[in-house]
Design an enzyme around this catalytic site. Structure first.
Site, PDB file in Angstrom:
ATOM      1  N   LYS A  13       0.812  -1.217   0.000  1.00 12.79           N
ATOM      2  CA  LYS A  13       0.000   0.000   0.000  1.00 12.79           C
ATOM      3  C   LYS A  13       0.843   1.264   0.000  1.00 12.79           C
ATOM      4  O   LYS A  13       0.295   2.375  -0.003  1.00 12.79           O
ATOM      5  CB  LYS A  13      -0.933   0.001   1.216  1.00 12.79           C
ATOM      6  CG  LYS A  13      -1.774  -1.260   1.329  1.00 12.79           C
ATOM      7  CD  LYS A  13      -2.522  -1.572   0.050  1.00 12.79           C
ATOM      8  CE  LYS A  13      -3.025  -2.995   0.002  1.00 12.79           C
ATOM      9  NZ  LYS A  13      -1.968  -3.988  -0.217  1.00 12.79           N
ATOM     10  N   GLU A  66      -6.694  -9.091   2.466  1.00 12.77           N
ATOM     11  CA  GLU A  66      -6.291 -10.004   1.394  1.00 12.77           C
ATOM     12  C   GLU A  66      -6.388 -11.438   1.896  1.00 12.77           C
ATOM     13  O   GLU A  66      -6.183 -11.709   3.074  1.00 12.77           O
ATOM     14  CB  GLU A  66      -4.859  -9.726   0.949  1.00 12.77           C
ATOM     15  CG  GLU A  66      -4.710  -8.450   0.151  1.00 12.77           C
ATOM     16  CD  GLU A  66      -3.285  -8.266  -0.351  1.00 12.77           C
ATOM     17  OE1 GLU A  66      -2.419  -9.117  -0.055  1.00 12.77           O
ATOM     18  OE2 GLU A  66      -3.038  -7.260  -1.035  1.00 12.77           O
ATOM     19  N   SER A  89      -4.475 -10.966  -2.833  1.00  9.13           N
ATOM     20  CA  SER A  89      -3.115 -10.571  -3.180  1.00  9.13           C
ATOM     21  C   SER A  89      -2.965 -10.582  -4.690  1.00  9.13           C
ATOM     22  O   SER A  89      -3.682 -11.290  -5.408  1.00  9.13           O
ATOM     23  CB  SER A  89      -2.124 -11.553  -2.559  1.00  9.13           C
ATOM     24  OG  SER A  89      -0.867 -11.473  -3.186  1.00  9.13           O
TER      25      SER A  89
END
Length: 586
Positions: A122, A449, A475
């Site tokens: 991120k 995820e 992912s």
């Protein structure tokens, strides 16, 4: 210059005194631009562990190019390390903290420009969002991908090999020695994980959108080429300062289209959809989710990079780089009219079209020529239908041909943990559609995820005969029939929250459809009976995040609360005090 605000005039003598104390500015240098060096060095993330030293290279290059560098750091969460436990709740929310940090540092200190050094997960989108708000001349130069590992048989392996090996070990198809071998060999160097996972996808998209120099996404972290790239990036940034070219001059609707075209041509992570939507919002560009399908419809799929297979072998970022890197993919796309906006500006000073005009594809097996694509439509798809009225996302380029349509009974779980336990206990069967809900941006919170779950299923014998649908996310390493970002999410009362075991789910990837075989009358009856699940966190950052986050179809950005009182409202400070401070000494 913006920095004149803190360094010019008699009244700024105290400010200059503090700046002198940093040791960064010397007499005779006050006319130089002040450049923020936004680093993301942290010790616990292998993609970032080398960035302390890399940041010094960037700072030296900025000074040599005529700027005064001031470095600051952001946080970083390693998605692989936080996968499969409570820590994953913090992954997507960390994007907002990073964006806020970049905005705060650049705007508070009146920097003239910023060079961003991200790499994983991120951090890239968080820096993009913050830089969009700051809107100063900006260049991205990432830390680069790690090399793929090589096992004792000479086969290339990566992090996904280890995750899937856990499923193989649970199924008894490999032993502990093989699992340990993969654990030791899959991640051999620093850098972002070696396939087309989220980090590498976003670093590649920075090239296509025009914010990074060629090679940003593919030059290995350990290569001397990356230091040379940093020096060129510093020179490019200083030219942007001289020319007055800011972030939003480059990040236009056409530039975002180019990024999405690259994304679907190379089979990027589904997470890129969230991040591109969030970037567009911060750059004040109207970019609806449906536009991804419009771009994918005209953009062929040219490269299958791990976790995808091309039918004969698995490619990694080092292979893409040797084939010509992202410029080679863009050069192939440029041959097909109306696929790219070739006049979009980049930080090189050239347009995208000019920058790839003389680029050659050095390996047509790794990067397919435009007239021989894997598929004529791009590798990411947005699905709509009765189960996803506002959309859902799948990496269709990592789906086997026999999985393009699927129909089966729902096997419903209210958390990732419950689904994982069921898989380990053999309670998921061939033909099932595994539903994992209450994992969306708000319901999760944080839209976890599920690589541990998807890899576990893929490592089992049933892996090719089940589907997975969730309001959470995956992912970039996920492959197979895994559909995420289902919107509206369960916590909002979306259809996924109304499902029951045995409901028939219908998936048609070619038609871009995701449906549940229930009448609208039955869905409406269930809506009337539905109750919102209680919040999982009632204090701290995740409680605030859950209260503010919006749906996945908007990029899971935070809403701006409107606390302005109505004109006839009595101000809260005039009302009777609550008992919140009862017992506190006056």
């Amino acid at each position: 210059m913006r920095s004149d605000t803190i360094k010019r005039g008699m009244e700024r003598a105290p400010h200059r005194s503090l700046l002198r104390a940093t040791g960064q500015v010397k007499d005779g240098e006050w006319d130089r631009p002040f450049v923020a060096v936004c680093n993301s060095y942290v010790d616990i993330v292998p993609g970032h562990v080398h960035l302390q030293a890399f940041g010094k290279v960037v700072k030296e290059a900025i000074r040599e190019a005529g700027g005064i560098p001031f470095e600051f750091n952001t946080i970083g969460v390693d998605d692989g390390i936080v996968m499969g436990h409570e820590g994953m709740h913090y992954s997507l929310p960390s994007r907002e903290i990073i964006a806020d940090s970049v905005e705060t540092m650049v705007r508070a200190h009146c920097f003239d420009a910023v060079i961003c050094i991200p790499n994983c997960d991120k951090i890239v989108p968080g820096m993009l969002m913050g830089a969009a708000r700051a809107n100063v001349p900006t260049v991205f130069v990432s830390g680069g991908p790690m090399e793929a590992g090589v096992d004792s048989s000479g086969t290339k392996v990566d992090l996904i090999s280890v995750f899937e090996a856990v499923g193989q070990r649970a199924a008894g198809t490999i032993d502990d020695a093989r699992l340990l071998e993969l654990e030791r060999l899959a991640c051999p160097t620093c850098g972002s994980c070696s396939g087309m996972f989220t980090a590498n996808s976003m670093n590649c998209l920075c090239e296509a959108i025009g914010l990074a120099l060629p090679g940003n996404g593919s030059i290995l972290a350990t290569s001397p080429e990356r230091h040379a790239l940093a020096r060129r990036a510093a020179q490019a940034l200083m030219q942007l300062v001289r020319d007055g070219v800011t972030f939003r001059d480059i990040v236009t609707p056409d530039a975002i289209d180019n990024a999405v075209a690259l994304d679907v041509a190379m089979g990027g992570s589904t997470n890129t959809v969230l991040h591109v939507l969030a970037l567009a919002r911060e750059a004040e560009v109207d970019y609806p989710l449906s536009r991804f399908n419009e771009v994918a419809e005209r953009t062929p799929h040219l490269a299958k990079v791990s976790p995808a297979w091309d039918g004969t072998r698995q490619w990694h970022m080092q292979d893409v780089h040797r084939a010509g890197g992202i410029p080679a993919i863009l050069a192939e796309l440029a041959k097909k009219p109306d696929t790219l906006h070739l006049d979009a500006l980049t930080v090189t000073g050239q347009t995208i079209g000019e920058s790839v005009a003389d680029v050659a594809n050095l390996n047509p097996e790794c990067i397919r020529p435009i007239d021989n694509p894997h598929t004529r439509r791009g590798a990411l798809a947005v699905l709509f239908g009765s189960l996803a009225p506002l959309g859902a996302v799948i990496k269709v380029g990592a789906v086997s041909q026999h999985e393009m349509t699927f129909r089966g009974p729902a096997c419903v779980f209210d958390s990732e943990e419950a689904a994982t336990s069921a898989a380990m206990a053999g309670k998921i069967h061939s033909g099932d559609v595994v539903i994992v809900r209450n994992e969306g941006p708000c319901g999760g919170p944080g839209m976890r995820e599920m690589l541990a779950l998807t890899s576990l299923l893929k490592g089992m014998p049933i892996g090719e005969s089940v589907a997975l649908v969730t309001d959470g996310r995956f992912s970039g390493g996920t492959r197979g029939l895994c559909i995420g970002h289902v919107s509206p999410e369960a916590a909002e009362g979306g259809p996924i929250g109304l499902l029951r075991d045995g409901d028939v789910i219908v998936i048609d990837l070619a038609a871009r459809q995701l449906d549940v075989d229930l009448s609208e009358q039955e869905l409406e009856r269930r809506r009337r009976e539905w109750h919102a699940p209680p919040p999982k966190f009632t204090r701290g950052w995740l409680a605030r995040y859950a209260a503010l986050v919006t749906s996945a179809h908007t990029g899971a950005v935070l809403a701006v609360p409107d606390h302005r009182p109505a004109a006839d409202t009595v101000p809260s400070w005039t009302s009777q005090p609550s008992d919140a401070f009862a017992g506190v000494a006056k």
